[in-house]
Design a protein around this motif. Structure first.
Motif, PDB file in Angstrom:
ATOM      1  N   GLN A   1      -2.704   4.474  66.784  1.00 18.01           N
ATOM      2  CA  GLN A   1      -3.836   5.397  66.832  1.00 18.01           C
ATOM      3  C   GLN A   1      -4.947   5.042  65.841  1.00 18.01           C
ATOM      4  O   GLN A   1      -5.359   5.857  65.021  1.00 18.01           O
ATOM      5  CB  GLN A   1      -3.351   6.830  66.607  1.00 18.01           C
ATOM      6  CG  GLN A   1      -2.349   7.253  67.665  1.00 18.01           C
ATOM      7  CD  GLN A   1      -1.807   8.642  67.473  1.00 18.01           C
ATOM      8  OE1 GLN A   1      -1.998   9.256  66.453  1.00 18.01           O
ATOM      9  NE2 GLN A   1      -1.134   9.169  68.476  1.00 18.01           N
ATOM     10  N   ASP A   2      -5.413   3.811  65.918  1.00 17.70           N
ATOM     11  CA  ASP A   2      -6.550   3.352  65.120  1.00 17.70           C
ATOM     12  C   ASP A   2      -7.824   3.846  65.795  1.00 17.70           C
ATOM     13  O   ASP A   2      -8.135   3.450  66.923  1.00 17.70           O
ATOM     14  CB  ASP A   2      -6.530   1.824  65.040  1.00 17.70           C
ATOM     15  CG  ASP A   2      -7.592   1.262  64.109  1.00 17.70           C
ATOM     16  OD1 ASP A   2      -8.710   1.811  64.101  1.00 17.70           O
ATOM     17  OD2 ASP A   2      -7.316   0.262  63.424  1.00 17.70           O
ATOM     18  N   THR A   3      -8.573   4.711  65.122  1.00 11.60           N
ATOM     19  CA  THR A   3      -9.732   5.328  65.764  1.00 11.60           C
ATOM     20  C   THR A   3     -10.846   4.328  66.054  1.00 11.60           C
ATOM     21  O   THR A   3     -11.639   4.531  66.977  1.00 11.60           O
ATOM     22  CB  THR A   3     -10.288   6.477  64.897  1.00 11.60           C
ATOM     23  OG1 THR A   3     -10.639   5.973  63.609  1.00 11.60           O
ATOM     24  CG2 THR A   3      -9.254   7.571  64.739  1.00 11.60           C
ATOM     25  N   LEU A   4     -10.919   3.239  65.280  1.00  7.34           N
ATOM     26  CA  LEU A   4     -11.909   2.204  65.590  1.00  7.34           C
ATOM     27  C   LEU A   4     -11.511   1.428  66.835  1.00  7.34           C
ATOM     28  O   LEU A   4     -12.363   1.089  67.673  1.00  7.34           O
ATOM     29  CB  LEU A   4     -12.065   1.251  64.397  1.00  7.34           C
ATOM     30  CG  LEU A   4     -12.985   1.711  63.270  1.00  7.34           C
ATOM     31  CD1 LEU A   4     -12.976   0.708  62.129  1.00  7.34           C
ATOM     32  CD2 LEU A   4     -14.412   1.924  63.774  1.00  7.34           C
ATOM     33  N   GLU A   5     -10.220   1.136  66.975  1.00  8.05           N
ATOM     34  CA  GLU A   5      -9.750   0.431  68.172  1.00  8.05           C
ATOM     35  C   GLU A   5      -9.933   1.288  69.421  1.00  8.05           C
ATOM     36  O   GLU A   5     -10.134   0.761  70.518  1.00  8.05           O
ATOM     37  CB  GLU A   5      -8.276   0.039  68.000  1.00  8.05           C
ATOM     38  CG  GLU A   5      -8.041  -1.046  66.960  1.00  8.05           C
ATOM     39  CD  GLU A   5      -8.742  -2.351  67.310  1.00  8.05           C
ATOM     40  OE1 GLU A   5      -8.372  -2.973  68.321  1.00  8.05           O
ATOM     41  OE2 GLU A   5      -9.676  -2.743  66.590  1.00  8.05           O
ATOM     42  N   LEU A   6      -9.887   2.607  69.267  1.00 10.27           N
ATOM     43  CA  LEU A   6     -10.101   3.480  70.427  1.00 10.27           C
ATOM     44  C   LEU A   6     -11.495   3.304  71.018  1.00 10.27           C
ATOM     45  O   LEU A   6     -11.713   3.570  72.204  1.00 10.27           O
ATOM     46  CB  LEU A   6      -9.904   4.954  70.022  1.00 10.27           C
ATOM     47  CG  LEU A   6      -8.471   5.428  69.755  1.00 10.27           C
ATOM     48  CD1 LEU A   6      -8.473   6.891  69.359  1.00 10.27           C
ATOM     49  CD2 LEU A   6      -7.587   5.197  70.968  1.00 10.27           C
ATOM     50  N   ARG A   7     -12.448   2.870  70.199  1.00 16.92           N
ATOM     51  CA  ARG A   7     -13.807   2.644  70.720  1.00 16.92           C
ATOM     52  C   ARG A   7     -13.833   1.605  71.835  1.00 16.92           C
ATOM     53  O   ARG A   7     -14.733   1.611  72.680  1.00 16.92           O
ATOM     54  CB  ARG A   7     -14.739   2.202  69.587  1.00 16.92           C
ATOM     55  CG  ARG A   7     -15.115   3.303  68.609  1.00 16.92           C
ATOM     56  CD  ARG A   7     -16.106   2.781  67.594  1.00 16.92           C
ATOM     57  NE  ARG A   7     -16.626   3.846  66.731  1.00 16.92           N
ATOM     58  CZ  ARG A   7     -17.539   3.660  65.794  1.00 16.92           C
ATOM     59  NH1 ARG A   7     -18.031   2.434  65.580  1.00 16.92           N
ATOM     60  NH2 ARG A   7     -17.966   4.661  65.054  1.00 16.92           N
ATOM     61  N   LYS A   8     -12.851   0.700  71.844  1.00  9.11           N
ATOM     62  CA  LYS A   8     -12.804  -0.341  72.876  1.00  9.11           C
ATOM     63  C   LYS A   8     -12.423   0.226  74.239  1.00  9.11           C
ATOM     64  O   LYS A   8     -12.579  -0.461  75.252  1.00  9.11           O
ATOM     65  CB  LYS A   8     -11.818  -1.432  72.471  1.00  9.11           C
ATOM     66  CG  LYS A   8     -12.209  -2.178  71.203  1.00  9.11           C
ATOM     67  CD  LYS A   8     -11.165  -3.221  70.829  1.00  9.11           C
ATOM     68  CE  LYS A   8     -11.563  -3.959  69.561  1.00  9.11           C
ATOM     69  NZ  LYS A   8     -10.537  -4.967  69.159  1.00  9.11           N
ATOM     70  N   LEU A   9     -11.929   1.458  74.255  1.00  2.89           N
ATOM     71  CA  LEU A   9     -11.463   2.053  75.510  1.00  2.89           C
ATOM     72  C   LEU A   9     -12.487   3.000  76.129  1.00  2.89           C
ATOM     73  O   LEU A   9     -12.191   3.673  77.115  1.00  2.89           O
ATOM     74  CB  LEU A   9     -10.144   2.797  75.271  1.00  2.89           C
ATOM     75  CG  LEU A   9      -9.002   1.976  74.667  1.00  2.89           C
ATOM     76  CD1 LEU A   9      -7.722   2.809  74.609  1.00  2.89           C
ATOM     77  CD2 LEU A   9      -8.763   0.689  75.451  1.00  2.89           C
ATOM     78  N   VAL A  10     -13.685   3.073  75.554  1.00  4.84           N
ATOM     79  CA  VAL A  10     -14.774   3.875  76.136  1.00  4.84           C
ATOM     80  C   VAL A  10     -15.917   2.940  76.526  1.00  4.84           C
ATOM     81  O   VAL A  10     -16.057   1.841  75.967  1.00  4.84           O
ATOM     82  CB  VAL A  10     -15.250   4.983  75.162  1.00  4.84           C
ATOM     83  CG1 VAL A  10     -14.135   5.988  74.915  1.00  4.84           C
ATOM     84  CG2 VAL A  10     -15.745   4.400  73.854  1.00  4.84           C
ATOM     85  N   PRO A  11     -16.771   3.343  77.459  1.00  8.64           N
ATOM     86  CA  PRO A  11     -17.725   2.401  78.069  1.00  8.64           C
ATOM     87  C   PRO A  11     -18.966   2.079  77.254  1.00  8.64           C
ATOM     88  O   PRO A  11     -19.619   1.064  77.531  1.00  8.64           O
ATOM     89  CB  PRO A  11     -18.112   3.106  79.370  1.00  8.64           C
ATOM     90  CG  PRO A  11     -17.919   4.565  79.089  1.00  8.64           C
ATOM     91  CD  PRO A  11     -16.749   4.643  78.169  1.00  8.64           C
ATOM     92  N   PHE A  12     -19.343   2.921  76.285  1.00  9.40           N
ATOM     93  CA  PHE A  12     -20.596   2.711  75.565  1.00  9.40           C
ATOM     94  C   PHE A  12     -20.368   2.675  74.058  1.00  9.40           C
ATOM     95  O   PHE A  12     -19.368   3.201  73.560  1.00  9.40           O
ATOM     96  CB  PHE A  12     -21.602   3.838  75.870  1.00  9.40           C
ATOM     97  CG  PHE A  12     -21.867   4.082  77.316  1.00  9.40           C
ATOM     98  CD1 PHE A  12     -22.024   3.038  78.217  1.00  9.40           C
ATOM     99  CD2 PHE A  12     -21.974   5.376  77.805  1.00  9.40           C
ATOM    100  CE1 PHE A  12     -22.281   3.273  79.555  1.00  9.40           C
ATOM    101  CE2 PHE A  12     -22.227   5.632  79.144  1.00  9.40           C
ATOM    102  CZ  PHE A  12     -22.368   4.564  80.022  1.00  9.40           C
ATOM    103  N   ALA A  13     -21.333   2.076  73.344  1.00 10.39           N
ATOM    104  CA  ALA A  13     -21.381   2.214  71.891  1.00 10.39           C
ATOM    105  C   ALA A  13     -21.739   3.670  71.584  1.00 10.39           C
ATOM    106  O   ALA A  13     -22.751   4.189  72.064  1.00 10.39           O
ATOM    107  CB  ALA A  13     -22.407   1.260  71.294  1.00 10.39           C
ATOM    108  N   ILE A  14     -20.924   4.327  70.787  1.00  8.87           N
ATOM    109  CA  ILE A  14     -21.031   5.782  70.613  1.00  8.87           C
ATOM    110  C   ILE A  14     -22.344   6.187  69.974  1.00  8.87           C
ATOM    111  O   ILE A  14     -22.928   7.227  70.308  1.00  8.87           O
ATOM    112  CB  ILE A  14     -19.829   6.286  69.793  1.00  8.87           C
ATOM    113  CG1 ILE A  14     -18.544   6.067  70.597  1.00  8.87           C
ATOM    114  CG2 ILE A  14     -19.973   7.759  69.442  1.00  8.87           C
ATOM    115  CD1 ILE A  14     -17.282   6.208  69.783  1.00  8.87           C
ATOM    116  N   ASN A  15     -22.841   5.378  69.051  1.00  4.73           N
ATOM    117  CA  ASN A  15     -24.055   5.747  68.321  1.00  4.73           C
ATOM    118  C   ASN A  15     -25.322   5.242  68.986  1.00  4.73           C
ATOM    119  O   ASN A  15     -26.389   5.264  68.380  1.00  4.73           O
ATOM    120  CB  ASN A  15     -23.984   5.190  66.885  1.00  4.73           C
ATOM    121  CG  ASN A  15     -23.922   3.674  66.867  1.00  4.73           C
ATOM    122  OD1 ASN A  15     -23.213   3.073  67.661  1.00  4.73           O
ATOM    123  ND2 ASN A  15     -24.652   3.063  65.963  1.00  4.73           N
ATOM    124  N   ALA A  16     -25.231   4.786  70.230  1.00  9.80           N
ATOM    125  CA  ALA A  16     -26.398   4.192  70.897  1.00  9.80           C
ATOM    126  C   ALA A  16     -26.658   4.864  72.234  1.00  9.80           C
ATOM    127  O   ALA A  16     -26.835   4.205  73.265  1.00  9.80           O
ATOM    128  CB  ALA A  16     -26.195   2.688  71.084  1.00  9.80           C
TER     129      ALA A  16
END
Length: 614
Positions: free
Chosen positions: A115-130
């Motif tokens: 449950q690495d929250t940074l690695e979870l970003r790879k499983l969503v379609p967009f850059a969260i802050n963009a």
């Protein structure tokens, strides 16, 4: 965990199943939408490969059903397939939602356990802050050895957290074939007409560097103790006890303030900020299907005396949250007072004049009800968000606690997670127990094999009082539970194996720190005479376990040897502890501690348990 490799497979644009009517082509943003930050709200829902045979689908079927049901859902949520224009409105021209498919080169269990929250970003379609003009994106992730994850990004410019969760649950209901599905209500711009935002920058507070996000699990029994602790500052005759969120956010603030010494920065103002759902503040209340950014924040001013016990903070938090009422909503709808306030707060933030800890609760949003037709989620995770001093609270699937996703500056996180009061929340003490004496008919000492189990205790050392005595009582109660009935259950079913799996997962995820004790006392090892003499000394070689204590009798019989296996940095602190050295004599060569004479019972209590009678 190791970096996760995600391989892109395909991309498709999903459009509504029916064209959006002409009179709905222009979706006006509300005032509260306008001032919401230009980021995506991300969510990842994990579904294991171990589904019921009756509902098991292959990956192609799952993908097809997800896309078909998303198309139908977008007909109801028509703004989500449009495009944001000039930060004022969504043009609902059915341009569609990006639907990405990927292959994830690891096991789903690896992702869920670590449950690495940074690695979870790879499983969503967009850059969260963009966040750009695209409102919604979906990523369908297929794990190499089975299992899937559905990653979602929905723009915060049109939706708050509750709207995201309700959308996902609605999509899931349509996917599994529900007929009576409630459609959303788009009332936000009518309730809060847009305003001229000249001079206000909604992106204030978004940070992309030097931010660490970590997940902390607070079990229900610990939260109940916090509620009891903070009840002392509440008039029990006239007010209810603290809620879970009130108690937990107060505790997290106290540990953040103490570990980072926020009040040492005298020139800065400190605030605890809670997001508040406005839907329940209307007369009559709005339903959860009211779509949009229908929330505001309650801001509690914090004084230097509140960085420790925070005994009077819960009533003050409750008072500020209670101030978000119907009268507040009417003022928010009618005037420019709030815009002036947030402009001033943004300026203070940019000038570094304030420190705030922001808490948003997604508890009771029923996200684990998002069953698309094959099963409910194994786990729902929140990828790291681009904010400093942010706490996101989510219910655990089991209902037995709350997950807190905490975002801090890197140097603050190091201090925060090292805080002794915080660490006590995640400590589990294990004692090895001999099962030979716990059978219906006790086994003799001649029985060979692994005939032992562990008694687990979660010491409640974060409450006041005689801590040592309370831990001894808790340990003793846990050891008593390893009895004849326990052995029968162990012999009859898989409950223990499942429990071991769960505990192993929690340790690997960092949900708690395990501290284990095993006792080799009263084992006649000093009688091992091979014909020339009894042993001068019997020692234990260093073991490959962290946080393990092994007790052995001294040869003279007037004490214990405690063999401590710790991380090097922990050992450096442990062997210099003054209270420990008041009872123990260190042997520098072998890192053992001799607990002598009458001090043995006092020392064993201080070390979390009187095990000499076992």
């Amino acid at each position: 965990m190791e970096k996760v490799e995600v391989e892109f497979v395909s991309r498709k644009t999903i459009k509504p199943s029916s064209p959006t009517p002409h009179h709905l082509l222009h979706y006006q943003l509300s005032f509260l939408d306008q001032i919401s930050p230009p980021v995506y709200i991300p969510l990842v829902l994990f579904y294991s490969a171990e589904t019921n045979r009756e509902t098991r689908l292959d990956r192609a079927d799952i993908s097809t059903r997800l896309k078909s049901s998303l198309s139908e859902t977008l007909t109801r949520y028509y703004p989500l397939s449009g495009r944001l224009r000039d930060k004022l409105a969504v043009e609902c021209t059915d341009e569609g939602v990006p639907f990405l498919e990927t292959r994830v080169m690891c096991r789903l269990s690896d992702m869920v356990q670590n449950q690495d929250t940074l690695e979870l970003r790879k499983l969503v379609p967009f850059a969260i802050n963009a966040a750009d003009d695209v409102i919604l994106g979906v990523q369908f992730n297929v794990f190499e050895y089975g299992g899937i994850a559905v990653g979602i990004c929905l723009s915060h410019k049109v939706a708050d957290g509750l709207s995201v969760f309700v959308f996902v649950r609605t999509w899931a209901a349509i996917c599994r074939g529900e007929v009576n599905v409630v459609s959303p209500e788009f009332l936000s711009a009518t309730l809060f007409p847009p305003k001229d935002l000249s001079g206000y920058e909604p992106s204030t507070g978004i940070v992309t560097e030097n931010i660490v996000s970590k997940r902390f699990v607070f079990k229900s029994n610990g939260i109940e103790l916090l509620k009891a602790k903070y009840s002392a500052g509440i008039d029990s005759l006239n007010q209810r006890p603290p809620t879970r969120v009130e108690a937990l956010s107060t505790f997290i603030w106290s540990r953040f303030a103490s570990s980072t010494q926020v009040f040492s920065q005298a020139a800065k103002l400190c605030f605890l900020v809670h997001a508040v759902n406005l839907r329940t503040k209307f007369d009559p209340p709005l339903t959860e299907h009211s779509f949009g950014n229908l929330y505001r924040v309650a801001i509690t001013f914090l004084s230097p005396g509140m960085n420790g016990g925070c005994g009077d903070l819960v009533p003050r938090v409750r008072e500020t949250i209670a101030g978000i009422d119907r009268a507040y909503v009417e003022r928010l709808r009618e005037g420019d007072e709030h815009l002036s306030f947030i402009n001033q707060a943004s300026e203070m933030y940019r000038e570094g004049e304030m420190i705030s800890l922001n808490v948003t609760s997604w508890c009771r949003f029923s996200i684990y009800e998002a069953d698309f037709g094959w099963e409910k989620p194994t786990w729902v995770g929140s990828p790291a968000l681009p904010y400093r001093n942010l706490v996101v609270l989510m219910d655990m699937k089991s209902g037995d606690g709350i997950e807190a996703y905490i975002h801090l500056k890197e140097e603050d996180m190091v201090k925060f997670e090292s805080d002794e009061e915080l660490q006590k929340f995640f400590l589990s003490v294990l004692h090895a127990v001999n099962l030979c004496t716990q059978m219906d008919r006790a086994l003799s000492k001649l029985h060979f094999g692994n005939i032992s189990r562990t008694a687990g205790t979660r010491p409640n050392t974060y409450i006041s009082g005689n801590v040592g005595c309370k831990i001894v009582s808790q340990v003793r109660d846990a050891i008593r539970q390893v009895n004849v009935e326990y052995v029968k259950k162990l012999q009859q079913g898989d409950g223990h194996l499942n429990s071991m799996r769960e505990r192993g997962e929690k340790i690997s995820k960092g949900d708690f720190v395990s501290f284990s004790f095993t006792r080799l006392c009263r084992f006649p090892i000093y009688k091992a005479n091979f014909g020339w003499a009894k042993p001068v000394w019997v020692g234990s070689a260093s073991l490959t376990f962290k946080n393990l204590i092994v007790f052995l009798d001294t040869k003279s019989g007037d004490g214990f040897e405690a063999w401590a296996n710790l991380k090097a940095k922990d050992m450096a602190k442990f062997e210099n502890d003054k209270e420990l050295l008041a009872y123990a004599s260190p042997n520098i060569n072998v890192k053992s501690y001799i607990l002598q004479g009458e001090g043995i019972f006092h020392a064993s209590a201080a070390l979390c348990g009187n095990t000499t009678e076992r």
